[in-house]
Scaffold this motif. Sequence first.
Motif, PDB file in Angstrom:
ATOM      1  N   UNK A   6       2.992 -12.934   9.259  1.00  0.00           N
ATOM      2  CA  UNK A   6       2.071 -12.304  10.198  1.00  0.00           C
ATOM      3  C   UNK A   6       0.921 -11.736   9.381  1.00  0.00           C
ATOM      4  N   UNK A   7      -0.233 -12.389   9.496  1.00  0.00           N
ATOM      5  CA  UNK A   7      -1.405 -12.021   8.717  1.00  0.00           C
ATOM      6  C   UNK A   7      -2.404 -11.320   9.630  1.00  0.00           C
ATOM      7  N   UNK A   8      -2.644 -10.057   9.359  1.00  0.00           N
ATOM      8  CA  UNK A   8      -3.590  -9.301  10.164  1.00  0.00           C
ATOM      9  C   UNK A   8      -4.987  -9.371   9.591  1.00  0.00           C
ATOM     10  N   UNK A  13     -15.908  -7.303  15.101  1.00  0.00           N
ATOM     11  CA  UNK A  13     -16.933  -8.293  15.446  1.00  0.00           C
ATOM     12  C   UNK A  13     -18.236  -8.091  14.675  1.00  0.00           C
ATOM     13  N   UNK A  14     -18.200  -7.297  13.616  1.00  0.00           N
ATOM     14  CA  UNK A  14     -19.365  -7.136  12.739  1.00  0.00           C
ATOM     15  C   UNK A  14     -19.405  -8.334  11.785  1.00  0.00           C
ATOM     16  N   UNK A  15     -20.573  -8.589  11.164  1.00  0.00           N
ATOM     17  CA  UNK A  15     -20.646  -9.711  10.209  1.00  0.00           C
ATOM     18  C   UNK A  15     -19.607  -9.615   9.089  1.00  0.00           C
ATOM     19  N   UNK A  16     -19.314  -8.404   8.603  1.00  0.00           N
ATOM     20  CA  UNK A  16     -18.348  -8.303   7.498  1.00  0.00           C
ATOM     21  C   UNK A  16     -16.923  -8.591   7.974  1.00  0.00           C
ATOM     22  N   UNK A  17     -16.580  -8.255   9.220  1.00  0.00           N
ATOM     23  CA  UNK A  17     -15.227  -8.568   9.697  1.00  0.00           C
ATOM     24  C   UNK A  17     -15.102 -10.068  10.006  1.00  0.00           C
ATOM     25  N   UNK A  18     -16.181 -10.683  10.451  1.00  0.00           N
ATOM     26  CA  UNK A  18     -16.166 -12.133  10.685  1.00  0.00           C
ATOM     27  C   UNK A  18     -16.023 -12.865   9.353  1.00  0.00           C
ATOM     28  N   UNK A  19     -16.707 -12.380   8.325  1.00  0.00           N
ATOM     29  CA  UNK A  19     -16.587 -12.972   6.989  1.00  0.00           C
ATOM     30  C   UNK A  19     -15.148 -12.833   6.474  1.00  0.00           C
ATOM     31  N   UNK A  20     -14.516 -11.690   6.739  1.00  0.00           N
ATOM     32  CA  UNK A  20     -13.123 -11.479   6.313  1.00  0.00           C
ATOM     33  C   UNK A  20     -12.188 -12.464   7.015  1.00  0.00           C
ATOM     34  N   UNK A  21     -12.411 -12.701   8.297  1.00  0.00           N
ATOM     35  CA  UNK A  21     -11.601 -13.667   9.038  1.00  0.00           C
ATOM     36  C   UNK A  21     -11.757 -15.060   8.437  1.00  0.00           C
ATOM     37  N   UNK A 110      -5.658   3.662  12.869  1.00  0.00           N
ATOM     38  CA  UNK A 110      -5.100   2.586  13.693  1.00  0.00           C
ATOM     39  C   UNK A 110      -4.753   1.355  12.859  1.00  0.00           C
ATOM     40  N   UNK A 111      -5.553   1.040  11.853  1.00  0.00           N
ATOM     41  CA  UNK A 111      -5.218  -0.100  10.991  1.00  0.00           C
ATOM     42  C   UNK A 111      -3.921   0.156  10.234  1.00  0.00           C
ATOM     43  N   UNK A 112      -3.766   1.348   9.698  1.00  0.00           N
ATOM     44  CA  UNK A 112      -2.525   1.669   8.974  1.00  0.00           C
ATOM     45  C   UNK A 112      -1.325   1.664   9.918  1.00  0.00           C
ATOM     46  N   UNK A 113      -1.502   2.185  11.125  1.00  0.00           N
ATOM     47  CA  UNK A 113      -0.410   2.179  12.103  1.00  0.00           C
ATOM     48  C   UNK A 113      -0.030   0.752  12.493  1.00  0.00           C
ATOM     49  N   UNK A 114      -1.022  -0.117  12.631  1.00  0.00           N
ATOM     50  CA  UNK A 114      -0.752  -1.489  13.069  1.00  0.00           C
ATOM     51  C   UNK A 114       0.145  -2.234  12.088  1.00  0.00           C
ATOM     52  N   UNK A 115       0.008  -1.921  10.816  1.00  0.00           N
ATOM     53  CA  UNK A 115       0.801  -2.605   9.786  1.00  0.00           C
ATOM     54  C   UNK A 115       2.287  -2.445  10.056  1.00  0.00           C
ATOM     55  N   UNK A 116       2.706  -1.244  10.429  1.00  0.00           N
ATOM     56  CA  UNK A 116       4.123  -0.986  10.687  1.00  0.00           C
ATOM     57  C   UNK A 116       4.528  -1.334  12.114  1.00  0.00           C
ATOM     58  N   UNK A 117       3.627  -1.128  13.086  1.00  0.00           N
ATOM     59  CA  UNK A 117       3.979  -1.379  14.481  1.00  0.00           C
ATOM     60  C   UNK A 117       4.132  -2.856  14.801  1.00  0.00           C
ATOM     61  N   UNK A 120       3.003  -6.277   9.991  1.00  0.00           N
ATOM     62  CA  UNK A 120       2.189  -7.254   9.275  1.00  0.00           C
ATOM     63  C   UNK A 120       2.721  -7.480   7.866  1.00  0.00           C
ATOM     64  N   UNK A 121       2.571  -8.712   7.385  1.00  0.00           N
ATOM     65  CA  UNK A 121       2.904  -9.039   6.000  1.00  0.00           C
ATOM     66  C   UNK A 121       1.732  -8.763   5.074  1.00  0.00           C
ATOM     67  N   UNK A 122       0.509  -8.846   5.617  1.00  0.00           N
ATOM     68  CA  UNK A 122      -0.691  -8.527   4.845  1.00  0.00           C
ATOM     69  C   UNK A 122      -1.822  -8.231   5.824  1.00  0.00           C
ATOM     70  N   UNK A 123      -2.873  -7.609   5.295  1.00  0.00           N
ATOM     71  CA  UNK A 123      -4.041  -7.275   6.098  1.00  0.00           C
ATOM     72  C   UNK A 123      -5.292  -7.654   5.310  1.00  0.00           C
ATOM     73  N   UNK A 124      -6.222  -8.324   5.981  1.00  0.00           N
ATOM     74  CA  UNK A 124      -7.508  -8.659   5.386  1.00  0.00           C
ATOM     75  C   UNK A 124      -8.579  -7.934   6.173  1.00  0.00           C
TER      76      UNK A 124
END
Length: 163
Positions: A6-8, A13-21, A110-117, A120-124
């Motif tokens: 599970x890759x988060x 929707x900013x340019x930097x988050x689209x680039x990360x995706x 919320x990002x840190x909470x999402x990892x455990x909820x 996730x195996x990793x987050x980008x």
Amino acid sequence: MASTRRLGVAMDFSPCSIKALQWMVDNTTKEGDTIILIVINPEEYEHGEMQLWADTGSPITPLAEFCDSALSKKYGINPNKEVMNISTTAMEQKKVDVLVKIYWGDAREKLCESIDHIPLDSLTMGNRGLGTLRRAIMGSVSNYVVNNATCPVTVVKSSEQNH
């Protein structure tokens, strides 16, 4: 056969988050993985059933359902066409599932909470490339997440640094 990862990916929707995706799809995604777009809406959502999800976020939704205009409108999110194109291409070419989970509130928490909820195996995530002064005043979401996450975090740096 290896278990599904599970890759988060943090998505605002900013340019930097689209680039990360795009970076994650190109460099780490393998057949059978599940990509979860973790959409952070900084606004507190106070309407109807969304109050139920204030702490835990929305239900995990398949990309096709999220693209439905009624659902995205209900959540107060406007899906970005480029994000949908990258995700759809990944589903077709890499044979992965793409899911969406929405959180309302402070991105760092919320990002840190999402990892455990989720879990996730990793987050980008991307970074906005704030200059030193702005980062000191506003704080860095990516720095906070890297230092507090319970899974590996990859920060995809923006090629444009704003000073």
